[in-house]
Design a protein around this motif. Structure first.
Motif, mmCIF file in Angstrom:
data_model
loop_
_atom_site.group_PDB
_atom_site.id
_atom_site.type_symbol
_atom_site.label_atom_id
_atom_site.label_comp_id
_atom_site.label_asym_id
_atom_site.label_seq_id
_atom_site.Cartn_x
_atom_site.Cartn_y
_atom_site.Cartn_z
ATOM 1 N N SER A 15 0.707 -0.898 -0.479
ATOM 2 C CA SER A 15 -0.080 0.146 -0.262
ATOM 3 C C SER A 15 0.733 1.356 -0.278
ATOM 4 O O SER A 15 2.219 1.205 0.447
ATOM 5 C CB SER A 15 -0.451 0.958 1.334
ATOM 6 N N SER A 16 0.253 2.687 0.221
ATOM 7 C CA SER A 16 1.186 3.701 -0.298
ATOM 8 C C SER A 16 1.812 3.400 1.059
ATOM 9 O O SER A 16 2.460 4.219 1.024
ATOM 10 C CB SER A 16 0.349 4.411 -0.283
ATOM 11 N N LYS A 17 1.068 3.436 1.835
ATOM 12 C CA LYS A 17 1.134 3.278 3.406
ATOM 13 C C LYS A 17 2.538 2.430 3.218
ATOM 14 O O LYS A 17 3.647 3.098 4.689
ATOM 15 C CB LYS A 17 0.300 2.889 4.554
ATOM 16 N N TYR A 18 2.272 1.769 3.078
ATOM 17 C CA TYR A 18 3.746 0.139 3.521
ATOM 18 C C TYR A 18 5.034 0.911 3.137
ATOM 19 O O TYR A 18 5.739 1.375 3.250
ATOM 20 C CB TYR A 18 3.271 -0.976 3.134
ATOM 21 N N TRP A 19 4.197 1.125 1.543
ATOM 22 C CA TRP A 19 5.696 2.146 0.722
ATOM 23 C C TRP A 19 6.243 3.266 1.237
ATOM 24 O O TRP A 19 7.792 3.240 1.448
ATOM 25 C CB TRP A 19 5.761 1.796 -0.636
ATOM 26 N N LEU A 20 5.421 3.919 1.674
ATOM 27 C CA LEU A 20 6.317 4.836 2.516
ATOM 28 C C LEU A 20 6.877 5.000 3.435
ATOM 29 O O LEU A 20 8.068 5.648 3.853
ATOM 30 C CB LEU A 20 4.990 6.196 2.554
ATOM 31 N N SER A 21 6.864 3.808 4.652
ATOM 32 C CA SER A 21 7.933 3.287 5.379
ATOM 33 C C SER A 21 8.563 3.210 5.302
ATOM 34 O O SER A 21 10.490 3.106 5.885
ATOM 35 C CB SER A 21 6.790 2.419 7.064
ATOM 36 N N VAL A 22 8.915 2.488 3.747
ATOM 37 C CA VAL A 22 9.963 1.329 3.840
ATOM 38 C C VAL A 22 11.051 2.997 3.837
ATOM 39 O O VAL A 22 12.311 2.932 3.188
ATOM 40 C CB VAL A 22 9.401 0.761 1.916
ATOM 41 N N LEU A 23 10.145 3.676 2.206
ATOM 42 C CA LEU A 23 10.872 5.060 2.055
ATOM 43 C C LEU A 23 11.719 5.595 2.768
ATOM 44 O O LEU A 23 13.258 6.287 3.292
ATOM 45 C CB LEU A 23 10.257 5.642 0.960
ATOM 46 N N ASN A 24 10.911 6.040 3.900
ATOM 47 C CA ASN A 24 11.164 6.478 4.989
ATOM 48 C C ASN A 24 12.418 6.457 5.958
ATOM 49 O O ASN A 24 13.324 7.321 6.607
ATOM 50 C CB ASN A 24 9.572 7.388 6.040
#
Length: 405
Positions: A212-221
């Motif tokens: 999800s966008s939330k999941y990938w945002l955590s990875v990139l963050n």
């Protein structure tokens, strides 16, 4: 061979009735035990301040002295063996050759970890050790040994990263993992960067479930938290939510869809008899000299095949903004990032784990195997990627003031 070595061999033949290779092993095992005992005797001499044959002149009733031996079973390269460990009255003797509570003297930990890195299960490792070394190592013991690398994995996952990565790839491999008695499919996401020297570097290994966008945002963050300030191009397959996450975490980063994945996904909707011709037509799109020509070829291919396969070209139109960045670059440079070929060698290593272990007992076991296999594979990464000088030059022009010096 020196004269000294010849003399030792002659003494060995005289002392032991050696008939075959096993007799040699047994003789060396016996000599190893004796050598260890003599070394510990010397250590005890230094600890007490006098040799075994000497008597101390001290009349102190509390003085320390030898207090016999304690038998201890250890595992060695020649199998299990008993050694006699000298004891002292005060129990203050700390032998160095075989430390207290040390049960193995054959560097077996590293051998176990090496076998685990090659994808062997704890049961397979246990059986192999029993076959080769002649002693039993339980699956629980092997699991405890491999658990020793968990702090290393945590340290590796949190290590500082470079400020800028010109190219980053994200790809996924799926594994079966047992969770509370239920077997589930989990994805291992490999995040690989090309640094400013053109060398490949695995930035992270993430075991995920729900994209999800939330999941990938955590990875990139997490990459940002470890020091990454900029990514010029991020190449991936059609991961759900990745586009929105990139725009939030790295708004200046261009997303590039992996063309190889695009072609594979397109051909899923094509009959076998037409695959070769369809693939040839698709190639005219991504090898076009510029975006205008590529769009023209896209329309041509769509018109040609839309009647037979109406869904096949849909993703090319929907994702054109993530396909088109390659057309700014020369054909030689495009190959550096329009596919995930940069991590295919690593992926093939990780996929071998699937062939060797149909189901992992836990996500932690999967993470250990992935980390060790990755560490082995990346030892070979000693040179920059192909045509890095040219790639770097064009990236510097296309993204001025963002490429590190």
């Amino acid at each position: 061979m020196t004269e000294g070595k010849r003399a030792i061999i002659q003494q060995l033949l005289q002392e032991y009735d050696i008939q075959d290779a096993q007799d040699i092993q047994d003789a060396l095992k016996d000599l190893l035990g004796g050598t260890i005992k003599e070394m510990m005797e010397s250590e005890m001499d230094q600890h007490l301040g006098y040799e075994k044959s000497e008597r101390t002149e001290s009349e102190d009733a509390d003085r320390n002295y030898r207090n016999g031996y304690k038998s201890k079973r250890v595992n060695s390269s020649y199998g299990s063996m008993d050694i006699d460990v000298p004891q002292d009255r005060h129990s203050s003797f700390e032998p160095k050759v075989v430390k207290k509570r040390q049960k193995d003297i054959s560097d077996i930990d590293q051998k176990i970890i090496s076998m685990y890195a090659k994808g062997m299960t704890t049961k397979q490792i246990s059986e192999t050790i029993d076959d080769i070394y002649g002693f039993e190592a339980s699956e629980g013991f092997i699991s405890d040994v491999t658990d020793k690398i968990l702090p290393q994995i945590e340290e590796w996952q949190e290590r500082p990263l470079s400020a800028v990565y010109p190219i980053v790839f994200i790809d996924a491999i799926h594994f079966s993992v047992r969770d509370d008695g239920v077997i589930r499919k989990l994805a291992a996401y490999v995040v690989l960067g090309i640094n400013s020297d053109g060398r490949k570097e695995v930035l992270s290994l993430v075991i995920g479930e729900n994209e999800s966008s939330k999941y990938w945002l955590s990875v990139l963050n997490s990459l940002k938290n470890r020091g990454v300030q900029d990514i010029l191009i991020l190449c991936s397959d059609g991961l759900s939510g990745i586009k929105e996450a990139i725009q939030t975490a790295f708004p200046k980063t261009e997303q590039q869809r992996c063309i190889v994945h695009m072609v594979r996904n397109t051909l899923k909707y094509v009959a076998n008899k037409d695959m070769k011709a369809f693939a040839k037509d698709l190639k005219t799109i991504y090898t076009a000299s510029d975006e205008k020509t590529a769009l023209s070829q896209l329309d041509r291919v769509t018109d040609k095949w839309d009647g037979q396969y109406p869904y096949a070209m849909k993703r090319w139109h929907e994702n054109w903004d993530a396909i088109s960045p390659i057309f700014k670059f020369s054909k030689d440079v495009r190959t550096a990032f329009y596919t995930t070929n940069a991590i295919e060698s690593l992926n093939s290593t990780l996929r071998r784990l699937n062939r060797q272990r149909s189901v992992f007992p836990s996500s932690q076991a999967l993470l250990k195997a992935l980390y060790l296999a990755t560490f082995e594979a990346t030892k070979k990464w000693t040179s920059p990627i192909r045509n890095w000088g040219k790639v770097r030059g064009e990236l510097s022009i296309m993204y001025p003031d963002r490429m590190p010096d």
